[in-house]
Design an enzyme around this catalytic site. Structure first.
Site, PDB file in Angstrom:
ATOM      1  N   GLN A 196      -4.430  -5.040   7.180  1.00 10.97           N
ATOM      2  CA  GLN A 196      -5.484  -5.964   6.721  1.00 10.97           C
ATOM      3  C   GLN A 196      -5.510  -7.274   7.497  1.00 10.97           C
ATOM      4  O   GLN A 196      -6.476  -8.033   7.371  1.00 10.97           O
ATOM      5  CB  GLN A 196      -5.315  -6.261   5.213  1.00 10.97           C
TER       6      GLN A 196
ATOM      7  N   CYS B  55      -4.663   2.439  -3.707  1.00  9.01           N
ATOM      8  CA  CYS B  55      -3.412   2.962  -3.121  1.00  9.01           C
ATOM      9  C   CYS B  55      -2.282   1.958  -3.301  1.00  9.01           C
ATOM     10  O   CYS B  55      -1.456   1.755  -2.385  1.00  9.01           O
ATOM     11  CB  CYS B  55      -3.578   3.304  -1.646  1.00  9.01           C
TER      12      CYS B  55
ATOM     13  N   HIS C  83       0.876  -1.178   0.000  1.00 10.88           N
ATOM     14  CA  HIS C  83       0.000   0.000   0.000  1.00 10.88           C
ATOM     15  C   HIS C  83       0.915   1.231   0.000  1.00 10.88           C
ATOM     16  O   HIS C  83       2.004   1.188   0.582  1.00 10.88           O
ATOM     17  CB  HIS C  83      -0.839  -0.047   1.274  1.00 10.88           C
TER      18      HIS C  83
ATOM     19  N   LYS D  60     -10.237  -0.332  10.777  1.00 12.02           N
ATOM     20  CA  LYS D  60     -10.562  -1.481   9.914  1.00 12.02           C
ATOM     21  C   LYS D  60     -10.970  -2.684  10.769  1.00 12.02           C
ATOM     22  O   LYS D  60     -11.341  -3.726  10.255  1.00 12.02           O
ATOM     23  CB  LYS D  60      -9.357  -1.853   9.050  1.00 12.02           C
TER      24      LYS D  60
ATOM     25  N   ASP E  22       3.197  -4.487   8.144  1.00 10.91           N
ATOM     26  CA  ASP E  22       1.995  -3.670   8.014  1.00 10.91           C
ATOM     27  C   ASP E  22       0.792  -4.602   8.217  1.00 10.91           C
ATOM     28  O   ASP E  22       0.447  -5.394   7.336  1.00 10.91           O
ATOM     29  CB  ASP E  22       1.995  -3.033   6.614  1.00 10.91           C
TER      30      ASP E  22
HETATM   31  C1  LIG Z   1      -2.317  -2.872   3.563  1.00  9.07           C
HETATM   32  C2  LIG Z   1      -2.624  -1.474   4.006  1.00  9.07           C
HETATM   33  N1  LIG Z   1      -1.663  -0.719   4.538  1.00  9.07           N
HETATM   34  C3  LIG Z   1      -1.884   0.527   4.958  1.00  9.07           C
HETATM   35  C4  LIG Z   1      -3.115   1.106   4.862  1.00  9.07           C
HETATM   36  C5  LIG Z   1      -3.330   2.507   5.350  1.00  9.07           C
HETATM   37  O1  LIG Z   1      -4.134   2.488   6.491  1.00  9.07           O
HETATM   38  P1  LIG Z   1      -4.691   3.826   7.161  1.00  9.07           P
HETATM   39  O2  LIG Z   1      -5.368   4.586   6.071  1.00  9.07           O
HETATM   40  O3  LIG Z   1      -5.626   3.331   8.206  1.00  9.07           O
HETATM   41  O4  LIG Z   1      -3.540   4.540   7.729  1.00  9.07           O
HETATM   42  C6  LIG Z   1      -4.158   0.378   4.303  1.00  9.07           C
HETATM   43  C7  LIG Z   1      -5.493   0.980   4.111  1.00  9.07           C
HETATM   44  O5  LIG Z   1      -6.287   0.571   3.298  1.00  9.07           O
HETATM   45  C8  LIG Z   1      -3.916  -0.957   3.871  1.00  9.07           C
HETATM   46  O6  LIG Z   1      -4.881  -1.699   3.343  1.00  9.07           O
END
Ligand SMILES: Cc1ncc(COP(=O)(O)O)c(C=O)c1O
Length: 412
Positions: free
Chosen positions: A204, A366, A123, A227, A201
């Site tokens: 998910q 993203c 992401h 989430k 990270d």
């Molecule tokens: C794999 C992953 N990393 C990072 C993020 C970013 O998360 P946040 O917008 O809650 O900071 C997301 C959000 O969709 C994601 O799916």
């Protein structure tokens, strides 16, 4: 069908909202989950009965607010089984957590020729902060390739260590596009063998599968509370205390100091050194209620449910002419299913689905480098969570049929 089917729809009042007079079929939980009544209630209860700033007041209300805010930290430590030598730093989400590490640890520890290992399925939140610090410090980026079946190429990953000075590896646990569950324990072991740190990270994975941070053994782990049924603007960074201690503050101001003079300042103890200014207090109280909700449900059941729905959806939609899926065939523990239909732009599919009350995400999610790897500009993505059931898959199927008809693509 499965252990959770439809059991908890009643807890989510957003599902009662009518979209163009139709039942809402919410299939965008990978972007943000719906919130159960107990979470909403805990937030309103905080504002009604306990509202005060934390850590500052000698008065009872402030002490109550502090206790509620800190209680969530204890719940998170238990829920994610963090090791004794670890700390949880509240952040706005995964983006806030990765930026904290890239900025504070990265600026202090990276130099000319050092390598940051990322993957092609990251992401932007776990990519752009590293690009920025790499540029600033003269460090290099190396990428773990994604195979045609949507998995990380571990052979290539291991090869990177042979001829590079790897300082940190930062990869996702579950891809938000492909739904792939990455072998993070193996990734951590390999990096540690070479003395490199690892950031996982967990945006998910935390909402969907049991996560045991002690067992996984990463140096950093990031979570987006919103989430996993929690309020927006909540999340955290887990980090090893020794590493966090050695890192300079990320943001500065109130609460993160020990002592301030006109010339200088010293830093508060962990985790407060990294929690400058007034935090999202009510949000973190709500996150505690979200953890309670998921704990009652049991993360093994949550995982089984998401995985089963992603498999069923893939089976059902595969009969649609021109359907192409992205990600491992066996389904996703993250409840994610990305697809395209030949001849249709995903935005058109998404717009027609919306007219039927079905909320899916369309676009690059993203993850533009991954779109490039898949040779597509965008995909449609349905993401399932605990409040979804087979009826939602039927609705998605009918909605896509309608889109296919409207767009005159022809049906098998
Ligand atoms: C794999 C992953 N990393 C990072 C993020 C970013 O998360 P946040 O917008 O809650 O900071 C997301 C959000 O969709 C994601 O799916």
């Amino acid at each position: 069908m499965n252990s959770l089917a439809g059991c908890c729809k009643k807890d989510f009042s957003t599902l009662k909202v009518k979209i163009y007079g139709k039942r809402l079929v919410y299939l965008d939980s990978a972007a943000t989950s719906l919130k159960p009544e107990s979470v909403i209630e805990s937030i309103t209860d905080f504002y009604r009965n306990h509202n005060a700033n934390i850590h500052r007041g000698v008065y009872l209300l402030s002490q109550e607010a502090t206790q509620l805010y800190e209680k969530t930290r204890s719940k998170l430590k238990k829920f994610f089984n963090t090791p004794e030598e670890g700390e949880i730093i509240y952040t706005s989400g995964t983006t806030g957590a990765v930026n904290l590490v890239a900025s504070s640890w990265g600026r202090t520890n990276l130099g000319e020729g050092d390598v940051i290992v990322l993957s092609e399925m990251e992401h932007h939140s776990n990519l752009v902060p590293w690009q920025i610090v790499a540029r600033e410090k003269g460090a290099e980026l190396a990428y773990i390739p994604v195979t045609d079946s949507g998995e990380l190429d571990l052979e290539e990953y291991k090869r990177i260590f042979k001829n590079h000075s790897v300082k940190i590896v930062a990869v996702n646990h579950i891809s938000n596009v492909l739904g792939t569950l990455n072998p993070v324990e193996e990734i951590v072991r390999q990096a540690h063998m070479y003395g490199a740190l690892v950031l996982i990270d967990g945006a998910q994975s935390a909402p969907h599968i049991p996560v045991d941070i002690s067992r996984m053994d990463p140096d950093f782990y990031t979570v987006s509370g919103h989430k996993m049924l929690g309020p927006t603007g909540t999340g955290f960074l887990y980090g090893r205390r020794g590493i966090l201690k050695s890192m300079p503050p990320y943001q500065s101001g109130g609460d993160m100091i020990e002592e301030v003079s006109l010339e200088n300042a010293t830093w508060n103890e962990l985790p407060y050194k990294f929690e400058a200014g007034t935090q999202n207090i009510a949000g973190f109280v709500g996150l505690g209620a979200a953890v309670d909700y998921l704990s009652r449900m049991g993360m093994d059941r949550v995982r089984k449910h998401g995985e089963e729905l992603s498999v069923k959806a893939r089976e059902k939609l595969s009969s649609i002419k021109g359907m192409k899926f992205y990600g491992p065939e066996k389904g996703s523990p993250g409840g994610v299913l990305s697809f395209n239909i030949e001849g249709a732009h995903p935005h058109d599919i998404g717009t027609i689905l919306d007219s039927e009350g079905i909320a899916v995400r369309t676009g690059h999610h993203c993850a533009q480098p991954l779109m490039k790897r898949l040779s597509v500009p965008a995909t449609a993505r349905a993401s399932f969570y605990i409040y979804n059931d087979e009826q939602d898959i039927e609705s998605l199927y009918s909605g896509i049929h309608k889109a296919v008809e409207v767009l005159k693509l022809g049906v098998k």
